[in-house]
Enzyme design. Sequence first.
Site, PDB file in Angstrom:
ATOM      1  N   ASP A   1      -3.769  -5.008   0.536  1.00 29.62           N
ATOM      2  CA  ASP A   1      -4.100  -4.431   1.836  1.00 29.62           C
ATOM      3  C   ASP A   1      -5.530  -4.866   2.137  1.00 29.62           C
ATOM      4  O   ASP A   1      -6.483  -4.274   1.646  1.00 29.62           O
ATOM      5  CB  ASP A   1      -3.970  -2.910   1.780  1.00 29.62           C
ATOM      6  CG  ASP A   1      -4.362  -2.246   3.094  1.00 29.62           C
ATOM      7  OD1 ASP A   1      -4.659  -2.976   4.058  1.00 29.62           O
ATOM      8  OD2 ASP A   1      -4.386  -1.003   3.143  1.00 29.62           O
TER       9      ASP A   1
ATOM     10  N   TYR B   1      -7.667  -3.977  -2.518  1.00 27.65           N
ATOM     11  CA  TYR B   1      -7.605  -2.954  -1.477  1.00 27.65           C
ATOM     12  C   TYR B   1      -8.976  -2.937  -0.792  1.00 27.65           C
ATOM     13  O   TYR B   1      -9.907  -2.287  -1.250  1.00 27.65           O
ATOM     14  CB  TYR B   1      -7.256  -1.590  -2.065  1.00 27.65           C
ATOM     15  CG  TYR B   1      -7.249  -0.454  -1.070  1.00 27.65           C
ATOM     16  CD1 TYR B   1      -6.679  -0.607   0.192  1.00 27.65           C
ATOM     17  CD2 TYR B   1      -7.807   0.786  -1.396  1.00 27.65           C
ATOM     18  CE1 TYR B   1      -6.678   0.433   1.105  1.00 27.65           C
ATOM     19  CE2 TYR B   1      -7.798   1.834  -0.485  1.00 27.65           C
ATOM     20  CZ  TYR B   1      -7.237   1.652   0.756  1.00 27.65           C
ATOM     21  OH  TYR B   1      -7.234   2.689   1.668  1.00 27.65           O
TER      22      TYR B   1
ATOM     23  N   ASN C   1      -6.755  -4.877   5.127  1.00 28.16           N
ATOM     24  CA  ASN C   1      -7.188  -4.015   6.228  1.00 28.16           C
ATOM     25  C   ASN C   1      -7.747  -4.778   7.424  1.00 28.16           C
ATOM     26  O   ASN C   1      -8.553  -4.243   8.185  1.00 28.16           O
ATOM     27  CB  ASN C   1      -8.202  -2.980   5.723  1.00 28.16           C
ATOM     28  CG  ASN C   1      -7.535  -1.639   5.428  1.00 28.16           C
ATOM     29  OD1 ASN C   1      -6.757  -1.143   6.229  1.00 28.16           O
ATOM     30  ND2 ASN C   1      -7.828  -1.072   4.269  1.00 28.16           N
TER      31      ASN C   1
ATOM     32  N   ASP D   1       2.623   4.338   5.404  1.00 28.27           N
ATOM     33  CA  ASP D   1       2.504   3.725   6.728  1.00 28.27           C
ATOM     34  C   ASP D   1       2.490   2.200   6.646  1.00 28.27           C
ATOM     35  O   ASP D   1       2.431   1.520   7.671  1.00 28.27           O
ATOM     36  CB  ASP D   1       1.273   4.244   7.486  1.00 28.27           C
ATOM     37  CG  ASP D   1       0.006   4.275   6.651  1.00 28.27           C
ATOM     38  OD1 ASP D   1       0.050   3.918   5.462  1.00 28.27           O
ATOM     39  OD2 ASP D   1      -1.052   4.690   7.188  1.00 28.27           O
ATOM     40  N   HIS D   2       2.564   1.662   5.430  1.00 32.58           N
ATOM     41  CA  HIS D   2       2.646   0.210   5.216  1.00 32.58           C
ATOM     42  C   HIS D   2       4.045  -0.157   4.733  1.00 32.58           C
ATOM     43  O   HIS D   2       4.724   0.645   4.081  1.00 32.58           O
ATOM     44  CB  HIS D   2       1.654  -0.234   4.138  1.00 32.58           C
ATOM     45  CG  HIS D   2       0.218  -0.091   4.521  1.00 32.58           C
ATOM     46  ND1 HIS D   2      -0.574  -1.163   4.865  1.00 32.58           N
ATOM     47  CD2 HIS D   2      -0.576   1.017   4.604  1.00 32.58           C
ATOM     48  CE1 HIS D   2      -1.802  -0.724   5.126  1.00 32.58           C
ATOM     49  NE2 HIS D   2      -1.827   0.588   4.982  1.00 32.58           N
TER      50      HIS D   2
ATOM     51  N   ASN E   1       0.882  -1.174   0.000  1.00 34.19           N
ATOM     52  CA  ASN E   1       0.000   0.000   0.000  1.00 34.19           C
ATOM     53  C   ASN E   1       0.915   1.218   0.000  1.00 34.19           C
ATOM     54  O   ASN E   1       1.553   1.531   0.997  1.00 34.19           O
ATOM     55  CB  ASN E   1      -0.917   0.002   1.222  1.00 34.19           C
ATOM     56  CG  ASN E   1      -1.810   1.232   1.268  1.00 34.19           C
ATOM     57  OD1 ASN E   1      -1.382   2.350   0.967  1.00 34.19           O
ATOM     58  ND2 ASN E   1      -3.059   1.049   1.669  1.00 34.19           N
TER      59      ASN E   1
ATOM     60  N   GLU F   1      -3.908   1.691  -2.987  1.00 32.79           N
ATOM     61  CA  GLU F   1      -4.103   3.100  -2.626  1.00 32.79           C
ATOM     62  C   GLU F   1      -3.198   3.994  -3.483  1.00 32.79           C
ATOM     63  O   GLU F   1      -2.494   4.865  -2.975  1.00 32.79           O
ATOM     64  CB  GLU F   1      -3.880   3.341  -1.124  1.00 32.79           C
ATOM     65  CG  GLU F   1      -4.661   4.535  -0.631  1.00 32.79           C
ATOM     66  CD  GLU F   1      -4.655   4.703   0.888  1.00 32.79           C
ATOM     67  OE1 GLU F   1      -5.220   5.715   1.345  1.00 32.79           O
ATOM     68  OE2 GLU F   1      -4.108   3.838   1.611  1.00 32.79           O
TER      69      GLU F   1
END
Length: 262
Positions: A150, A107, A152, A252-253, A9, A36
């Site tokens: 991702d 995603y 999540n 942040d990934h 991501n 993303e």
Amino acid sequence: MTFTLATWNINSVRLREDLVLHLLQTEAPDVLCLQECKSPLDKIPLEGFSALGYRYMVGRGQKSYNGVAILSKLPIREVAAYDYASLGHARHIAGQLDNGVTIHNFYVPAGGDKPDREVNEKFGQKLDYLTAMRDAFHAEAPETSILVGDLNIAPREDDVWNHKQLLKVVSHTPIEVEHLGETQDAGRWVDVTRADIPEGQLYSWWSYRSPDWDSADKGRRLDHIWATPDIAGAAHSSRILRSARGWEKPSDHAPVFATFDL
């Protein structure tokens, strides 16, 4: 045929083009799946990627939000792009390599802040998206396929820094874990990362809200690589490139890798 696949991501492929180029130069996966991307497809900066040998791309773009793309050194052709749960979001692309392996790049919606669909529409969308994925895999069982992205959700207790504290936090609630498990079971997907690394804390995401993310280490494993049973045994060398979370202006990934001998 041996190839290495990575999923990441990137949180804006245009903003972090330099980071993607660095990953391609230093790690050189044969296939890189991005989520993303936050860009229409025609705005993704392909010139630099192509110069490094990544001449093939399939994807779905969306201005400022969502977006998925598969960059590949190997020839790949688009075979599907589903709008699960009819959200109108660019959240899935599937491409097939010449060896017959289909790669699904997902995603999954993040789900907002409150794990209650009655007060949080985004959480309901997340559950509906996973249900649609589950039903699709029940309707047509995948074969010779890899699913990455991702998702999540951090499903296992050791996929989060503190299981008890996160039970009511979106990404680790029991209902999300249940939905993800049903989706995985429907396609008979094997969690390649955990097959390779069965024990211990393992994270791929650390919040931007933590100024000292590395020492605090309050991570979650939100990014996954799965494979169908017919090829899961060919996977090995799984790893998460934790150091990427510390690069300048990072996502942040962190990227997740696996190698397949097929």
